[in-house]
Write a protein that holds these residues in place. Sequence first.
Motif, PDB file in Angstrom:
ATOM      1  N   PHE A 409       0.999  -0.958   4.245  1.00  0.00           N
ATOM      2  CA  PHE A 409       2.225  -1.389   4.921  1.00  0.00           C
ATOM      3  C   PHE A 409       3.025  -2.346   4.045  1.00  0.00           C
ATOM      4  O   PHE A 409       4.256  -2.286   4.004  1.00  0.00           O
ATOM      5  N   ILE A 410       2.333  -3.250   3.364  1.00  0.00           N
ATOM      6  CA  ILE A 410       3.038  -4.218   2.515  1.00  0.00           C
ATOM      7  C   ILE A 410       3.884  -3.509   1.475  1.00  0.00           C
ATOM      8  O   ILE A 410       5.014  -3.910   1.177  1.00  0.00           O
ATOM      9  N   ARG A 411       3.360  -2.401   0.943  1.00  0.00           N
ATOM     10  CA  ARG A 411       4.110  -1.680  -0.088  1.00  0.00           C
ATOM     11  C   ARG A 411       5.343  -0.968   0.471  1.00  0.00           C
ATOM     12  O   ARG A 411       6.230  -0.569  -0.287  1.00  0.00           O
ATOM     13  N   ASN A 412       5.408  -0.811   1.813  1.00  0.00           N
ATOM     14  CA  ASN A 412       6.658  -0.326   2.408  1.00  0.00           C
ATOM     15  C   ASN A 412       7.796  -1.308   2.148  1.00  0.00           C
ATOM     16  O   ASN A 412       8.953  -0.932   2.002  1.00  0.00           O
ATOM     17  N   TYR A 413       7.423  -2.580   2.122  1.00  0.00           N
ATOM     18  CA  TYR A 413       8.417  -3.643   2.002  1.00  0.00           C
ATOM     19  C   TYR A 413       8.581  -4.095   0.552  1.00  0.00           C
ATOM     20  O   TYR A 413       9.689  -4.405   0.110  1.00  0.00           O
ATOM     21  N   ALA A 414       7.477  -4.154  -0.168  1.00  0.00           N
ATOM     22  CA  ALA A 414       7.492  -4.597  -1.562  1.00  0.00           C
ATOM     23  C   ALA A 414       6.716  -3.588  -2.387  1.00  0.00           C
ATOM     24  O   ALA A 414       5.509  -3.750  -2.617  1.00  0.00           O
ATOM     25  N   PRO A 415       7.350  -2.512  -2.829  1.00  0.00           N
ATOM     26  CA  PRO A 415       6.654  -1.398  -3.487  1.00  0.00           C
ATOM     27  C   PRO A 415       5.824  -1.796  -4.695  1.00  0.00           C
ATOM     28  O   PRO A 415       4.808  -1.153  -4.989  1.00  0.00           O
ATOM     29  N   ASP A 416       6.224  -2.824  -5.400  1.00  0.00           N
ATOM     30  CA  ASP A 416       5.509  -3.198  -6.627  1.00  0.00           C
ATOM     31  C   ASP A 416       4.363  -4.175  -6.383  1.00  0.00           C
ATOM     32  O   ASP A 416       3.642  -4.537  -7.311  1.00  0.00           O
ATOM     33  N   ALA A 417       4.189  -4.620  -5.147  1.00  0.00           N
ATOM     34  CA  ALA A 417       3.156  -5.616  -4.855  1.00  0.00           C
ATOM     35  C   ALA A 417       1.777  -4.961  -4.810  1.00  0.00           C
ATOM     36  O   ALA A 417       1.596  -3.894  -4.210  1.00  0.00           O
ATOM     37  N   THR A 418       0.815  -5.598  -5.460  1.00  0.00           N
ATOM     38  CA  THR A 418      -0.574  -5.135  -5.446  1.00  0.00           C
ATOM     39  C   THR A 418      -1.481  -6.357  -5.314  1.00  0.00           C
ATOM     40  O   THR A 418      -1.065  -7.487  -5.598  1.00  0.00           O
ATOM     41  N   PRO A 419      -2.738  -6.135  -4.917  1.00  0.00           N
ATOM     42  CA  PRO A 419      -3.677  -7.269  -4.882  1.00  0.00           C
ATOM     43  C   PRO A 419      -3.852  -7.926  -6.245  1.00  0.00           C
ATOM     44  O   PRO A 419      -4.117  -9.126  -6.336  1.00  0.00           O
ATOM     45  N   GLU A 420      -3.690  -7.138  -7.313  1.00  0.00           N
ATOM     46  CA  GLU A 420      -3.893  -7.666  -8.660  1.00  0.00           C
ATOM     47  C   GLU A 420      -2.749  -8.585  -9.093  1.00  0.00           C
ATOM     48  O   GLU A 420      -2.988  -9.649  -9.687  1.00  0.00           O
ATOM     49  N   LEU A 518       8.701  -3.681   7.037  1.00  0.00           N
ATOM     50  CA  LEU A 518       7.323  -3.814   6.572  1.00  0.00           C
ATOM     51  C   LEU A 518       6.407  -2.793   7.229  1.00  0.00           C
ATOM     52  O   LEU A 518       5.636  -2.104   6.552  1.00  0.00           O
ATOM     53  N   TYR A 519       6.510  -2.683   8.531  1.00  0.00           N
ATOM     54  CA  TYR A 519       5.630  -1.786   9.272  1.00  0.00           C
ATOM     55  C   TYR A 519       5.992  -0.324   9.031  1.00  0.00           C
ATOM     56  O   TYR A 519       5.128   0.555   9.039  1.00  0.00           O
ATOM     57  N   GLY A 520       7.272  -0.077   8.788  1.00  0.00           N
ATOM     58  CA  GLY A 520       7.767   1.281   8.579  1.00  0.00           C
ATOM     59  C   GLY A 520       8.646   1.715   9.749  1.00  0.00           C
ATOM     60  O   GLY A 520       8.281   1.492  10.918  1.00  0.00           O
ATOM     61  N   VAL A 521       9.798   2.336   9.446  1.00  0.00           N
ATOM     62  CA  VAL A 521      10.730   2.746  10.499  1.00  0.00           C
ATOM     63  C   VAL A 521      10.094   3.797  11.400  1.00  0.00           C
ATOM     64  O   VAL A 521      10.138   3.703  12.635  1.00  0.00           O
ATOM     65  N   LYS A 522       9.477   4.797  10.805  1.00  0.00           N
ATOM     66  CA  LYS A 522       8.854   5.855  11.609  1.00  0.00           C
ATOM     67  C   LYS A 522       7.724   5.307  12.466  1.00  0.00           C
ATOM     68  O   LYS A 522       7.560   5.698  13.634  1.00  0.00           O
ATOM     69  N   GLU A 523       6.935   4.388  11.874  1.00  0.00           N
ATOM     70  CA  GLU A 523       5.829   3.796  12.615  1.00  0.00           C
ATOM     71  C   GLU A 523       6.345   2.965  13.792  1.00  0.00           C
ATOM     72  O   GLU A 523       5.752   2.956  14.878  1.00  0.00           O
ATOM     73  N   THR A 524       7.465   2.267  13.587  1.00  0.00           N
ATOM     74  CA  THR A 524       8.039   1.455  14.662  1.00  0.00           C
ATOM     75  C   THR A 524       8.572   2.347  15.781  1.00  0.00           C
ATOM     76  O   THR A 524       8.404   2.041  16.975  1.00  0.00           O
ATOM     77  N   VAL A 525       9.222   3.431  15.395  1.00  0.00           N
ATOM     78  CA  VAL A 525       9.724   4.377  16.398  1.00  0.00           C
ATOM     79  C   VAL A 525       8.559   4.918  17.223  1.00  0.00           C
ATOM     80  O   VAL A 525       8.639   5.006  18.463  1.00  0.00           O
ATOM     81  N   ALA A 526       7.458   5.264  16.542  1.00  0.00           N
ATOM     82  CA  ALA A 526       6.279   5.778  17.263  1.00  0.00           C
ATOM     83  C   ALA A 526       5.716   4.713  18.202  1.00  0.00           C
ATOM     84  O   ALA A 526       5.278   5.018  19.316  1.00  0.00           O
ATOM     85  N   LEU A 527       5.741   3.454  17.764  1.00  0.00           N
ATOM     86  CA  LEU A 527       5.254   2.347  18.592  1.00  0.00           C
ATOM     87  C   LEU A 527       6.103   2.241  19.868  1.00  0.00           C
ATOM     88  O   LEU A 527       5.570   2.083  20.977  1.00  0.00           O
TER      89      LEU A 527
END
Length: 540
Positions: A409-420, A518-527
């Motif tokens: 989900f985080i990468r929906n908002y910040a595509p380049d973010a990784t744990p590393e 962050l959560y995703g538009v499609k995921e929010t619509v489903a919610l």
Amino acid sequence: MPADSTTIAPSALLEAARVSKAWPFEEARKIVDRLEKEGETGRTVLFETGYGPSGLPHIGTFGEVARTTMVRRAFEILAPGVPTRLICFSDDMDGLRKVPTNVPNQEMLAGYINMPLTKVPDPFGTHSSFGAHNNARLRAFLDSYGFEYEFASSTEYYKAGRFDATLLKVLEKFDEIMEIMLPSLREERQQSYSPILPVSPRTGHVLLVPLVARDAKRGTVSYAEPDTGEVVEVPVTGGNCKLQWKADWAMRWVALGVDYEMAGKDLIDSVKLASRIYRVLSNKRPPEGFNYELFLDEEGKKISKSKGNGLSIEDWLRYASPESLQYFMFQSPRAGKRLYFDVIPRNVDEYLGALTAYPKQDARERLNNAAFHIHGGNPPTEDLPISFSLLLNLASASHSEDRNVLWGFIRNYAPDATPENHPRLDHLVGYAINYFHDFVKPAKKYRAPSDIERAALDDLAARLDAAPAEASAEELQNIVYEIGKTHEFANLRDWFRALYEVLLGEEQGPRFGTFVKLYGVKETVALIRRALAGEDMSKG
């Protein structure tokens, strides 16, 4: 100074420190003034904190060390080159007066009432004594934070003779000390009070008994054994006696040469009494310090090491970073604070906000920034893409306790973010999962939407479904606002409250457009569709 530099030039640092209104610098200036008045500006300055190990160390004990360290570092900036020391003193020779309620084997401990804490068996079975166990716990906490300090044991100092010269002075000034102490005591306590407590050679108890004789020349006191009436004479030196704590406090200040010690607001009168005794013993100015406000538990009661109420240090570190705890300690130390689990998320985000702001500030602003004091003047550069509160809402909406799912989900908002490349964010993900599991999930209370809310939610789902895939968080937020206005909510707060209560099972939540991104538009619509269909939202 460049806006993006995190290093402050020494001259600018000293200039800013001299006028800073941050409380550690205000306190440090008192010590500078003390040295100048004494004419001893180059000697070692000694800071002290005190700990009574009659119960497990609580978060207030940690707070005192953290805050004193902040003052120490501020002083070192104001007086470069002047050596400093910090002693964390444990009054582990004190007698066990009651059994703590938050430890095992309480029945066993009840048999050791009045014994020095270093002679009471460890109820946990891991150390040589209860005092040693609690001392080890405290040192482990302090070491994990990287504090620079010297640990001091009352038992060791008394028995090694490090207090002997001052104890003889106490005996010499006994009557003057009694004149200070007696008016502060209840009438019945006045009859038995003595600032000097003999340690019974027969039972090992630290005795709260009146003295029947004193001999300042020989350095001895005499008392009657409570159960036999036998009169016993013991030296005041060598660990054969210890002092009542207010007199003990003053004696330590004199014997060790303490310059600074802070204390809780409940000890204001005790500080005054100890300061008066200090003057009798040394004829000098007592240590500097200030009185901080107490921490309160969920019910507004003072936290206690013997009861174990309020948050423990381990509790905080399960749900948030060590630095966020220091942030909590830095903020408004003279204001009362409720110390319970629900204060953690806000303090995490405010700490992260302080880190983000730091590089953009000038020298004076930086010295008022908590991050400067938490990190000893050298805070790390950090600008996380999302907040801790938003992570909690993400875990709440997804009902997921899987780090990989949350990172997706985080990468929906910040595509380049990784744990590393964002290790601090990865730590936050772990904290968020723990906090969600222990507090958010059990407390969720979903409700069905009202008719007006149902219509607005249906409209919102349609508008979000039609939004461009690349829509920004701000654009998504505007859609949410427009829906609220179109459906004529009397107050837009009611619209947002409905979103949180119907979709997330909570009374408040994040900026909703950012959450959708962050959560995703499609995921929010489903919610939303699930809520409108009357599904059980608690099952994810």
